[in-house]
Write a protein that holds these residues in place. Sequence first.
Motif, PDB file in Angstrom:
ATOM      1  N   ALA B 174       0.843  -1.208   0.000  1.00 26.32           N
ATOM      2  CA  ALA B 174       0.000   0.000   0.000  1.00 26.32           C
ATOM      3  C   ALA B 174       0.877   1.257   0.000  1.00 26.32           C
ATOM      4  O   ALA B 174       0.608   2.211  -0.736  1.00 26.32           O
ATOM      5  N   LEU B 175       1.925   1.238   0.804  1.00 22.36           N
ATOM      6  CA  LEU B 175       2.808   2.408   0.868  1.00 22.36           C
ATOM      7  C   LEU B 175       3.597   2.578  -0.424  1.00 22.36           C
ATOM      8  O   LEU B 175       3.900   3.709  -0.823  1.00 22.36           O
ATOM      9  N   LEU B 176       3.892   1.465  -1.086  1.00 23.70           N
ATOM     10  CA  LEU B 176       4.578   1.555  -2.385  1.00 23.70           C
ATOM     11  C   LEU B 176       3.709   2.294  -3.398  1.00 23.70           C
ATOM     12  O   LEU B 176       4.203   3.107  -4.180  1.00 23.70           O
ATOM     13  N   VAL B 177       2.406   2.007  -3.369  1.00 23.38           N
ATOM     14  CA  VAL B 177       1.467   2.690  -4.271  1.00 23.38           C
ATOM     15  C   VAL B 177       1.547   4.202  -4.041  1.00 23.38           C
ATOM     16  O   VAL B 177       1.577   4.993  -4.979  1.00 23.38           O
ATOM     17  N   VAL B 178       1.627   4.577  -2.759  1.00 28.76           N
ATOM     18  CA  VAL B 178       1.675   6.004  -2.406  1.00 28.76           C
ATOM     19  C   VAL B 178       3.019   6.610  -2.796  1.00 28.76           C
ATOM     20  O   VAL B 178       3.082   7.659  -3.444  1.00 28.76           O
ATOM     21  N   VAL B 179       4.085   5.935  -2.423  1.00 29.71           N
ATOM     22  CA  VAL B 179       5.430   6.481  -2.665  1.00 29.71           C
ATOM     23  C   VAL B 179       5.723   6.575  -4.168  1.00 29.71           C
ATOM     24  O   VAL B 179       6.351   7.526  -4.626  1.00 29.71           O
ATOM     25  N   LEU B 180       5.234   5.595  -4.923  1.00 30.63           N
ATOM     26  CA  LEU B 180       5.458   5.630  -6.377  1.00 30.63           C
ATOM     27  C   LEU B 180       4.476   6.563  -7.089  1.00 30.63           C
ATOM     28  O   LEU B 180       4.554   6.732  -8.305  1.00 30.63           O
ATOM     29  N   LYS B 181       3.537   7.129  -6.295  1.00 27.72           N
ATOM     30  CA  LYS B 181       2.523   8.057  -6.830  1.00 27.72           C
ATOM     31  C   LYS B 181       1.718   7.394  -7.958  1.00 27.72           C
ATOM     32  O   LYS B 181       1.487   7.997  -9.012  1.00 27.72           O
ATOM     33  N   LYS B 182       1.343   6.144  -7.760  1.00 27.85           N
ATOM     34  CA  LYS B 182       0.583   5.416  -8.788  1.00 27.85           C
ATOM     35  C   LYS B 182      -0.721   4.898  -8.176  1.00 27.85           C
ATOM     36  O   LYS B 182      -0.871   3.682  -7.963  1.00 27.85           O
ATOM     37  N   PRO B 183      -1.680   5.794  -7.872  1.00 35.72           N
ATOM     38  CA  PRO B 183      -2.917   5.332  -7.242  1.00 35.72           C
ATOM     39  C   PRO B 183      -3.666   4.287  -8.061  1.00 35.72           C
ATOM     40  O   PRO B 183      -4.379   3.459  -7.508  1.00 35.72           O
ATOM     41  N   ARG B 184      -3.479   4.320  -9.375  1.00 33.72           N
ATOM     42  CA  ARG B 184      -4.184   3.339 -10.216  1.00 33.72           C
ATOM     43  C   ARG B 184      -3.607   1.927 -10.069  1.00 33.72           C
ATOM     44  O   ARG B 184      -4.198   0.962 -10.541  1.00 33.72           O
ATOM     45  N   MET B 185      -2.430   1.860  -9.456  1.00 28.30           N
ATOM     46  CA  MET B 185      -1.796   0.546  -9.244  1.00 28.30           C
ATOM     47  C   MET B 185      -2.369  -0.177  -8.028  1.00 28.30           C
ATOM     48  O   MET B 185      -2.000  -1.326  -7.758  1.00 28.30           O
ATOM     49  N   LEU B 186      -3.275   0.497  -7.296  1.00 29.46           N
ATOM     50  CA  LEU B 186      -3.753  -0.063  -6.027  1.00 29.46           C
ATOM     51  C   LEU B 186      -4.348  -1.473  -6.189  1.00 29.46           C
ATOM     52  O   LEU B 186      -3.944  -2.397  -5.477  1.00 29.46           O
ATOM     53  N   THR B 187      -5.299  -1.610  -7.110  1.00 33.14           N
ATOM     54  CA  THR B 187      -5.946  -2.923  -7.256  1.00 33.14           C
ATOM     55  C   THR B 187      -4.953  -3.998  -7.721  1.00 33.14           C
ATOM     56  O   THR B 187      -4.857  -5.054  -7.085  1.00 33.14           O
ATOM     57  N   PRO B 188      -4.167  -3.748  -8.798  1.00 32.40           N
ATOM     58  CA  PRO B 188      -3.184  -4.782  -9.179  1.00 32.40           C
ATOM     59  C   PRO B 188      -2.227  -5.120  -8.027  1.00 32.40           C
ATOM     60  O   PRO B 188      -1.902  -6.276  -7.800  1.00 32.40           O
ATOM     61  N   MET B 189      -1.811  -4.082  -7.284  1.00 29.50           N
ATOM     62  CA  MET B 189      -0.870  -4.291  -6.176  1.00 29.50           C
ATOM     63  C   MET B 189      -1.490  -5.168  -5.085  1.00 29.50           C
ATOM     64  O   MET B 189      -0.798  -5.961  -4.458  1.00 29.50           O
ATOM     65  N   SER B 190      -2.808  -4.997  -4.869  1.00 32.50           N
ATOM     66  CA  SER B 190      -3.462  -5.755  -3.792  1.00 32.50           C
ATOM     67  C   SER B 190      -3.491  -7.262  -4.096  1.00 32.50           C
ATOM     68  O   SER B 190      -3.667  -8.073  -3.193  1.00 32.50           O
ATOM     69  N   PHE B 191      -3.332  -7.604  -5.373  1.00 24.94           N
ATOM     70  CA  PHE B 191      -3.342  -9.027  -5.736  1.00 24.94           C
ATOM     71  C   PHE B 191      -1.952  -9.667  -5.684  1.00 24.94           C
ATOM     72  O   PHE B 191      -1.824 -10.875  -5.891  1.00 24.94           O
ATOM     73  N   VAL B 192      -0.935  -8.851  -5.418  1.00 21.63           N
ATOM     74  CA  VAL B 192       0.433  -9.396  -5.353  1.00 21.63           C
ATOM     75  C   VAL B 192       0.571 -10.497  -4.297  1.00 21.63           C
ATOM     76  O   VAL B 192       1.135 -11.563  -4.588  1.00 21.63           O
ATOM     77  N   PRO B 193       0.032 -10.314  -3.058  1.00 22.63           N
ATOM     78  CA  PRO B 193       0.191 -11.396  -2.067  1.00 22.63           C
ATOM     79  C   PRO B 193      -0.417 -12.719  -2.514  1.00 22.63           C
ATOM     80  O   PRO B 193       0.192 -13.775  -2.326  1.00 22.63           O
ATOM     81  N   ILE B 194      -1.595 -12.670  -3.120  1.00 23.42           N
ATOM     82  CA  ILE B 194      -2.238 -13.933  -3.517  1.00 23.42           C
ATOM     83  C   ILE B 194      -1.462 -14.578  -4.679  1.00 23.42           C
ATOM     84  O   ILE B 194      -1.308 -15.797  -4.739  1.00 23.42           O
ATOM     85  N   ILE B 195      -0.937 -13.742  -5.579  1.00 24.86           N
ATOM     86  CA  ILE B 195      -0.136 -14.285  -6.690  1.00 24.86           C
ATOM     87  C   ILE B 195       1.130 -14.944  -6.130  1.00 24.86           C
ATOM     88  O   ILE B 195       1.480 -16.072  -6.498  1.00 24.86           O
ATOM     89  N   LEU B 196       1.804 -14.223  -5.209  1.00 24.89           N
ATOM     90  CA  LEU B 196       3.019 -14.773  -4.601  1.00 24.89           C
ATOM     91  C   LEU B 196       2.710 -16.059  -3.833  1.00 24.89           C
ATOM     92  O   LEU B 196       3.469 -17.025  -3.886  1.00 24.89           O
ATOM     93  N   ALA B 197       1.561 -16.042  -3.114  1.00 23.21           N
ATOM     94  CA  ALA B 197       1.196 -17.221  -2.321  1.00 23.21           C
ATOM     95  C   ALA B 197       0.968 -18.425  -3.224  1.00 23.21           C
ATOM     96  O   ALA B 197       1.424 -19.529  -2.924  1.00 23.21           O
ATOM     97  N   PHE B 198       0.278 -18.204  -4.347  1.00 22.62           N
ATOM     98  CA  PHE B 198       0.025 -19.314  -5.279  1.00 22.62           C
ATOM     99  C   PHE B 198       1.341 -19.834  -5.854  1.00 22.62           C
ATOM    100  O   PHE B 198       1.606 -21.037  -5.824  1.00 22.62           O
ATOM    101  N   ILE B 199       2.140 -18.888  -6.363  1.00 26.42           N
ATOM    102  CA  ILE B 199       3.378 -19.317  -7.037  1.00 26.42           C
ATOM    103  C   ILE B 199       4.351 -19.941  -6.033  1.00 26.42           C
ATOM    104  O   ILE B 199       4.804 -21.072  -6.206  1.00 26.42           O
ATOM    105  N   LEU B 200       4.642 -19.173  -4.963  1.00 27.93           N
ATOM    106  CA  LEU B 200       5.667 -19.645  -4.031  1.00 27.93           C
ATOM    107  C   LEU B 200       5.159 -20.764  -3.118  1.00 27.93           C
ATOM    108  O   LEU B 200       5.922 -21.646  -2.744  1.00 27.93           O
TER     109      LEU B 200
END
Lengths: 261, 292
Positions: B174-200
């Motif tokens: 969430a803070l990366l979305v803010v620091v990178l100033k990419k509010p539109r990345m919020l939804t894709p970013m929120s799926f990163v944990p589930i993607i990582l969990a599936f893959i890893l």
Amino acid sequence: MSIELVDVYVWYRKEDYVLRGVNVKISNNTVILGPNGSGKTTLIRSILGFVVSRKGRVLIDGVDVDSITGAIGLISTNLREVMINSKQSVKSVVEFILKLTNGDYKYFEDIVTRFTGRDVLKKNFTELSEGQKKIVLNALALASRAKYIVLDEPFEGLDPARRAAMLNEIQKTSGVKIMSTHVTWMLKNLLDWDLYLVVEGCVYGPLKVSELGELKISSKPVEDAVLTIKLKSGSQVYLSKTTGIPLSSLDTLDKLYEVIS
Amino acid sequence: MTTATVWRFYVREIFKRWEFWILAIILNVLWQSTGAYIFSKYAIPLEVRQEISAEVLRRVALLYTGGWYGIVALFMLSFIAIALVHIICNSIVSVRYLSKYSKVSALRLFTGLALAALTAVFIAMFFLLGSTVVFYSHEFYDLKELLTPKNYLGIVAVTVAGGLFTYLLSMTLALLVVVLKKPRMLTPMSFVPIILAFILGYTANYAENIEIQVLPFALIVRLSEHYYSSITIDITKPSVKVFIAEVRGEPLNPTDPLLVWLMLISWITLFTLISILLFKKQKGINIEEILG
């Protein structure tokens, strides 16, 4: 005790100042009047300590705004960023915020009910119309019972009847009110308020609202000018009691540029 | 008192995202039923179940159930992370006002939010645990015997640690979305944990690489499996090979659970530090850039 801005510059992009050399001292009810895009909201954000790219000092009751923490009841505002982006109802979110700021939820509910009806309280904030959102945010600011109540365009999106009622509500709420607006219809009701004019990032004043009613605006040099406004284009605008178009005849300061041209 | 107010608000906020909870429950039921009624037929064939002794069957069934509990627990935590990334990001702007002009500091607010996240994790854990016991006990014993965890305290501890890791990972994203100033990345970013969990998470089941096994996702699965079934932890082998070795009674290189805990705590500490760093960094971003 006052809000003081000393030589404040604000920018969002380098070398492109949104506010330029602002010096303001607010200790009474104050109107910040200026056309759209002149820097009023940025001025309000600066007062609240929300602006990051800034130089100069902003003091609230003598304390640097950047060092303020946990100052319950010092300042409230109707800016959108106060409202937590939530899936919960307006009631739940506002109750939460007012609990943390020692505000008066009953008063909030009273204002909202009188202005829009109780249904609004059950809805999510994003489901509200622009006018309803403004009423909720104004009510939240007023119900915070803060010492300084900072209102950005509190009449935007409201119909004429509600505008008048909202002005009445703002006037009767205790605290020092600082209100930015680009419309002038309400000035006749605020004659004892102080006034600053914001044009192209520069702030001019203070004046009394009652003085403004007597002023005329002219693009030609005037000897007895009360205020001289310097525009980025290099031209100047003069406010005087004798020459030009009465400011009171403009229903919105957005027409300032039409008058000048 | 203030932290309790924040906790109550955010618990409601997490559970208001009913669409995410429905999806999480549906997928949980899907995974659990697949594991219980489809894959179990291949992992422990019916004819084998009839040939082995009741004692061996119980041990094997428990190992199998523990393995599925671990992986589904990881997915459940990652689902909670989707909601958390949104909630944290949506609160960042308001925190600036509240920390200045209310009785809640940023630390208290995020502590209250972390406690709310752990509450959600606990509730999810009870649901997950209940469904695991029911599905697998039904498959192996027609519910006449229950396949319950061997170590409840361990399960609770690893769930709390997993919840904490999930919270800090969500905070970082969430803070990366803010620091990178990419509010539109919020939804894709929120799926990163589930993607990582599936893959890893899945990779950890089969991959021989030790690098995969020391990642937090694998460590959470390993500890969950261990406390559910008392299976030996051996991070030099993938989960599936450990399971086969346990069943066949082949030798393993046991890893001390304390070492696994230390590695997981190190990950939690690392993400805490990254979150603090990013939180300080976001203070230098103008509100207009966050609001997009």
